[in-house]
Design a protein around this motif. Structure first.
Motif, PDB file in Angstrom:
ATOM      1  N   GLU A   1       1.530  -8.719  10.516  1.00 38.45           N
ATOM      2  CA  GLU A   1       2.358  -8.909  11.757  1.00 38.45           C
ATOM      3  C   GLU A   1       3.530  -9.700  10.854  1.00 38.45           C
ATOM      4  N   GLY A   2       4.821  -8.864  10.698  1.00 36.48           N
ATOM      5  CA  GLY A   2       5.669  -8.768  10.472  1.00 36.48           C
ATOM      6  C   GLY A   2       6.149  -8.279   9.229  1.00 36.48           C
ATOM      7  N   GLY A   3       4.644  -7.243   8.814  1.00 40.60           N
ATOM      8  CA  GLY A   3       4.696  -6.275   7.800  1.00 40.60           C
ATOM      9  C   GLY A   3       5.638  -5.096   7.597  1.00 40.60           C
ATOM     10  N   GLN A   4       6.782  -3.979   6.534  1.00 39.07           N
ATOM     11  CA  GLN A   4       7.590  -3.528   6.963  1.00 39.07           C
ATOM     12  C   GLN A   4       7.047  -1.864   6.331  1.00 39.07           C
ATOM     13  N   LEU A   5       7.111  -1.238   7.318  1.00 36.32           N
ATOM     14  CA  LEU A   5       7.203   0.189   6.959  1.00 36.32           C
ATOM     15  C   LEU A   5       7.954   0.505   6.144  1.00 36.32           C
ATOM     16  N   ILE A   6       7.609   1.738   5.204  1.00 35.45           N
ATOM     17  CA  ILE A   6       9.254   2.031   4.177  1.00 35.45           C
ATOM     18  C   ILE A   6       8.273   3.751   4.500  1.00 35.45           C
ATOM     19  N   VAL A   7       9.232   4.151   4.975  1.00 39.79           N
ATOM     20  CA  VAL A   7       9.054   6.006   5.000  1.00 39.79           C
ATOM     21  C   VAL A   7      10.515   6.679   3.835  1.00 39.79           C
ATOM     22  N   TYR A   8      10.386   7.450   3.130  1.00 40.59           N
ATOM     23  CA  TYR A   8      10.786   7.788   2.709  1.00 40.59           C
ATOM     24  C   TYR A   8      10.707   9.520   2.849  1.00 40.59           C
ATOM     25  N   GLY A   9      12.040  10.362   3.369  1.00 47.06           N
ATOM     26  CA  GLY A   9      12.028  12.311   2.950  1.00 47.06           C
ATOM     27  C   GLY A   9      12.831  11.983   4.112  1.00 47.06           C
TER      28      GLY A   9
ATOM     29  N   LEU B   1       0.717  -1.338   0.220  1.00 44.81           N
ATOM     30  CA  LEU B   1       0.473   0.055  -0.066  1.00 44.81           C
ATOM     31  C   LEU B   1       1.123   1.210   0.330  1.00 44.81           C
ATOM     32  N   GLU B   2       0.821   2.052  -1.543  1.00 44.31           N
ATOM     33  CA  GLU B   2       1.472   2.707  -0.965  1.00 44.31           C
ATOM     34  C   GLU B   2       0.522   4.463  -0.262  1.00 44.31           C
ATOM     35  N   LEU B   3       0.768   4.934   0.541  1.00 43.88           N
ATOM     36  CA  LEU B   3      -0.087   6.143   0.937  1.00 43.88           C
ATOM     37  C   LEU B   3       0.245   7.447   0.519  1.00 43.88           C
ATOM     38  N   GLY B   4       0.053   8.210   0.129  1.00 41.93           N
ATOM     39  CA  GLY B   4       0.261   9.251  -1.020  1.00 41.93           C
ATOM     40  C   GLY B   4       1.084   9.084  -1.957  1.00 41.93           C
ATOM     41  N   SER B   5       0.038   8.463  -2.885  1.00 35.17           N
ATOM     42  CA  SER B   5       0.676   8.863  -4.287  1.00 35.17           C
ATOM     43  C   SER B   5       1.029   9.486  -5.358  1.00 35.17           C
ATOM     44  N   GLY B   6       0.569  11.085  -4.709  1.00 37.29           N
ATOM     45  CA  GLY B   6       1.397  12.268  -5.800  1.00 37.29           C
ATOM     46  C   GLY B   6       1.126  11.781  -7.132  1.00 37.29           C
ATOM     47  N   THR B   7       1.743  12.391  -7.837  1.00 41.98           N
ATOM     48  CA  THR B   7       1.808  11.879  -9.820  1.00 41.98           C
ATOM     49  C   THR B   7       1.187  10.989  -9.941  1.00 41.98           C
TER      50      THR B   7
ATOM     51  N   ALA C   1       3.318  -4.724   2.673  1.00 39.99           N
ATOM     52  CA  ALA C   1       4.018  -3.670   2.826  1.00 39.99           C
ATOM     53  C   ALA C   1       3.788  -2.443   3.072  1.00 39.99           C
ATOM     54  N   VAL C   2       3.614  -1.281   3.629  1.00 43.71           N
ATOM     55  CA  VAL C   2       3.206   0.464   3.519  1.00 43.71           C
ATOM     56  C   VAL C   2       4.480   1.278   2.773  1.00 43.71           C
ATOM     57  N   PHE C   3       4.610   2.102   1.508  1.00 47.28           N
ATOM     58  CA  PHE C   3       5.080   3.026   1.535  1.00 47.28           C
ATOM     59  C   PHE C   3       4.924   4.109   1.220  1.00 47.28           C
ATOM     60  N   SER C   4       5.969   5.342   1.858  1.00 44.05           N
ATOM     61  CA  SER C   4       5.357   6.555   1.877  1.00 44.05           C
ATOM     62  C   SER C   4       6.549   7.594   1.557  1.00 44.05           C
TER      63      SER C   4
END
Length: 197
Positions: A125-133, A32-38, A97-100
């Motif tokens: 459970e065991g999922g990844q959160l990946i945050v860039y910025g 799941l991408e949160l805030g996909s922007g363009t 996973a969640v990416f933003s």
């Protein structure tokens, strides 16, 4: 068809981010991408990583732009974008996973708090959160360019601002997430990875 929105920054940062995603998400997964922007990141990552199902999401007024990118790419692993405002309804399903990217400094701090509070409902459970910025550390900017970026953000909206890593990590811990890596990225950005316990 609506004209595709375009952000030059996506072209600059997509390859360093992709390098991280290749390592962290090396098995089939629903993301799941949160805030996909363009929508640029979505099509680039989904094309390069066909083992991932890349679910975009954005506020209602931005979804047409995301869909325009998805329509042009015609990838089998990019379902239509979900309408998602962090304070509103979230998907009634779980993701691996969640990416933003570049979202925490655009949202208000209460919205960031809401985002992390809602994560356990969608992250397996065991999922990844990946945050860039960009992040501050110990209350200080990590570079002069980030300090200038903060001024630019505040001119756009008083609620915006580069977040303190320690405060964000505290929210992650409250949500049951464990810090896995805080990786330096080009242009004084970071890629922070948490795992749900």
């Amino acid at each position: 068809m609506p004209e595709k929105p375009y952000a030059p920054s996506c072209d600059r940062n997509r390859d360093p981010i992709l390098e991280v995603l290749r390592e962290v998400l090396d098995k089939p997964a629903d993301v799941l991408e949160l805030g996909s922007g363009t929508g640029q990141h979505a099509v680039y990552f989904a094309h390069a990583l066909p083992h991932l199902c890349w679910q975009t999401s954005e506020r209602a007024e931005e979804c047409a732009g995301v869909q325009a990118w998805l329509d042009e790419a015609q990838l089998p692993n990019t379902p239509p974008p979900l309408i998602l405002d962090v304070a509103g309804d979230w998907p009634k399903r779980h993701f691996d996973a969640v990416f933003s990217a570049n979202t925490l400094h655009i949202m208000s701090w209460p919205q960031v708090e809401t985002l992390f509070a809602r994560l356990p409902a969608v992250l397996r459970e065991g999922g990844q959160l990946i945050v860039y910025g960009p992040f501050n550390y110990g209350g200080h900017f990590s570079s002069d360019s980030n300090a200038a970026f903060e001024q630019w953000l505040k001119a756009r909206g008083a609620h915006m601002g580069i977040r303190d890593f320690e405060a964000v990590d505290a929210l992650a811990q409250q949500a049951g997430l464990r810090l896995v890596e805080d990786r330096a990225m080009p242009a004084n950005n970071r890629c922070v990875i948490w795992s749900r316990r």
